[in-house]
Design a protein around this motif. Structure first.
Motif, PDB file in Angstrom:
ATOM      1  N   THR A  36      39.418  35.292  37.959  1.00 34.43           N
ATOM      2  CA  THR A  36      38.619  34.078  37.804  1.00 34.43           C
ATOM      3  C   THR A  36      37.153  34.435  37.560  1.00 34.43           C
ATOM      4  O   THR A  36      36.499  33.890  36.665  1.00 34.43           O
ATOM      5  N   ALA A  37      36.630  35.367  38.352  1.00 36.53           N
ATOM      6  CA  ALA A  37      35.225  35.771  38.196  1.00 36.53           C
ATOM      7  C   ALA A  37      34.996  36.483  36.865  1.00 36.53           C
ATOM      8  O   ALA A  37      33.904  36.408  36.292  1.00 36.53           O
ATOM      9  N   SER A  40      33.759  34.173  34.300  1.00 29.62           N
ATOM     10  CA  SER A  40      32.566  33.407  34.640  1.00 29.62           C
ATOM     11  C   SER A  40      31.561  33.421  33.490  1.00 29.62           C
ATOM     12  O   SER A  40      31.443  34.392  32.738  1.00 29.62           O
ATOM     13  N   ASP A  42      28.469  33.489  34.118  1.00 30.20           N
ATOM     14  CA  ASP A  42      27.398  34.298  34.690  1.00 30.20           C
ATOM     15  C   ASP A  42      27.772  35.776  34.553  1.00 30.20           C
ATOM     16  O   ASP A  42      28.811  36.206  35.048  1.00 30.20           O
ATOM     17  N   PRO A  45      28.694  38.115  38.240  1.00 27.85           N
ATOM     18  CA  PRO A  45      30.059  38.209  38.782  1.00 27.85           C
ATOM     19  C   PRO A  45      31.058  38.717  37.748  1.00 27.85           C
ATOM     20  O   PRO A  45      32.042  39.388  38.106  1.00 27.85           O
ATOM     21  N   ARG A  46      30.798  38.443  36.477  1.00 29.91           N
ATOM     22  CA  ARG A  46      31.711  38.918  35.430  1.00 29.91           C
ATOM     23  C   ARG A  46      31.732  40.452  35.412  1.00 29.91           C
ATOM     24  O   ARG A  46      32.797  41.071  35.363  1.00 29.91           O
ATOM     25  N   SER A  49      33.361  41.958  38.788  1.00 28.60           N
ATOM     26  CA  SER A  49      34.811  41.776  38.869  1.00 28.60           C
ATOM     27  C   SER A  49      35.529  42.673  37.868  1.00 28.60           C
ATOM     28  O   SER A  49      36.584  43.253  38.178  1.00 28.60           O
ATOM     29  N   GLU A 366      30.817  33.401  46.302  1.00 25.89           N
ATOM     30  CA  GLU A 366      31.653  34.108  45.331  1.00 25.89           C
ATOM     31  C   GLU A 366      31.409  35.614  45.365  1.00 25.89           C
ATOM     32  O   GLU A 366      32.346  36.412  45.231  1.00 25.89           O
TER      33      GLU A 366
END
Length: 383
Positions: A36-37, A40, A42, A45-46, A49, A366
């Motif tokens: 999920t991240a 993102s 952003d 977090p991308r 992850s 997150e």
């Protein structure tokens, strides 16, 4: 020093004043948190992850996560992918991935150069010719410089001339990691150009220039580091400590010894923790810092005790005390401290803390969920 990337403050910033989530997160699976991240909008977090997803794969090319990172639109995410792949260069597929990346003209030149430096440690058959062609195709010095450095390390003597011009003129992007890489390159012939460029470098680049000078054997760079440590501005002192703490060098240790007895409590403690980490000797500085009321200092304590514990010269007493401190930090009330603790678990390959990791997997933030998920998957793979 780190092989790529910028020296930066160790503490992960999480705004604990934000309201808690009102939505029940339910039972989250670690991989679902990371996937999920990874989608993102952003890049922070991308990137994080994707690093964990690449590391958790049985084979580096599984799941297309490595390709996703390398072809991301954001250079920050590309760099994260390069770093994750570079830890698996014993796999032929990892070398092939980086070879394909450095051949991508549209990629960020500074990240391409960093990838090329990783390939210089392998038996890559294409990196040298690819990078030699790459810097020649660039028409602007600031874009040539990182590609030329990698090409020079791989044996292209012609690459030194544009690299020297870029250093002398200060025609570089504000990429601290490039100068860190240059300091690690062993290219001492670049010192005259580096000295000249240091005289009128952008303020943000003066300390990186200084560190590169010292790393390549010119102690004249020490003056700029001393000046920053003596500054009336605490941020200047902390920035200098960011570099010195990542720089395993006698000059760095001498400056850290001076810094631990002057300045604010945070500056003194930061310096003492960094020095104790580099020396890997039994010290009360870690246990004192982990009980400090300042969460930034507690987070630094976790980071540096992990570094000390994995230091090859650390004895069993240091390792045992360090791991116990990391376990205690998993229950710290501050999310930044818990973040450092979860990263330390992975760094030290510490198993048996799944309960604490699962609690953080349900956290409202997150960033914490990503670290918990990444730690769970990484530790499961090594187990």
């Amino acid at each position: 020093m780190g092989s790529t990337g910028c020296a930066k403050r160790a503490v992960t910033g999480i705004d604990s004043s934000l309201p808690e989530l009102t939505t029940d997160l339910g039972e989250l699976a670690p991989k679902s948190v990371l996937t999920t991240a990874a989608a993102s909008a952003d890049p922070t977090p991308r990137a994080r992850s994707l690093q964990y997803l690449i590391a958790a794969n049985e084979h580096v090319e599984d799941g297309d996560w490595a390709e996703k990172a390398l072809h991301d639109s954001d250079p920050w995410v590309q760099r994260a992918g390069v770093l994750a792949i570079s830890t698996r260069l014993h796999e032929r597929a990892a070398i092939a991935l980086l070879e394909g990346y450095v051949a991508t003209a549209e990629a960020d030149p500074y990240v391409r150069g960093a990838a090329g430096l990783h390939l210089a440690t392998t038996d890559s058959s294409t990196a040298a010719s690819t990078l030699s062609a790459a810097w020649r195709k660039e028409t602007e010095l600031w874009r040539q410089a990182p590609l030329a450095l990698a090409a020079a390390v791989l044996g292209d003597k012609d690459a030194l001339e544009p690299l020297e011009r870029a250093l002398r003129r200060g025609e570089l992007a504000l990429e601290v990691g490039f100068l860190v890489d240059l300091g690690n390159s062993g290219q001492s012939g670049l010192l005259p150009a580096l000295r000249e460029g240091a005289e009128w470098a952008e303020p943000e680049m003066q300390l990186p220039y200084a560190v590169a000078l010292v790393a390549l054997g010119d102690l004249s760079g020490e003056q700029a580091l001393r000046k920053a440590l003596a500054s009336n501005d605490e941020e200047d002192r902390l920035e200098a400590l960011d570099y010195l703490s990542a720089f395993d060098h006698p000059t760095a240790q001498a400056l850290l010894k001076r810094a631990k007895s002057t300045g604010t409590h945070q500056v003194r403690t930061y310096a003492a923790l960094a020095l104790a980490s580099q020396l890997a000797e039994p010290s009360d500085v870690f246990s004192n810092a982990i009980n400090d009321e300042d969460p930034e200092i507690r987070a630094l304590a976790v980071r540096f005790v992990a570094d000390a514990t994995q230091n090859p010269s650390a004895n069993r007493k240091v390792a045992r005390a360090g791991k116990a401190l990391v376990v205690d930090a998993l229950a710290d009330p501050d999310p930044s401290v818990r973040t450092e603790a979860m990263r330390a678990l992975v760094l030290l390959d510490m198993h048996g803390e799944e309960e604490a990791l699962n609690r953080n997997l349900q956290d409202q933030y997150e960033a914490l969920r990503i670290e918990a998920a990444g730690a769970l998957l990484s530790l499961a793979r090594t187990q």
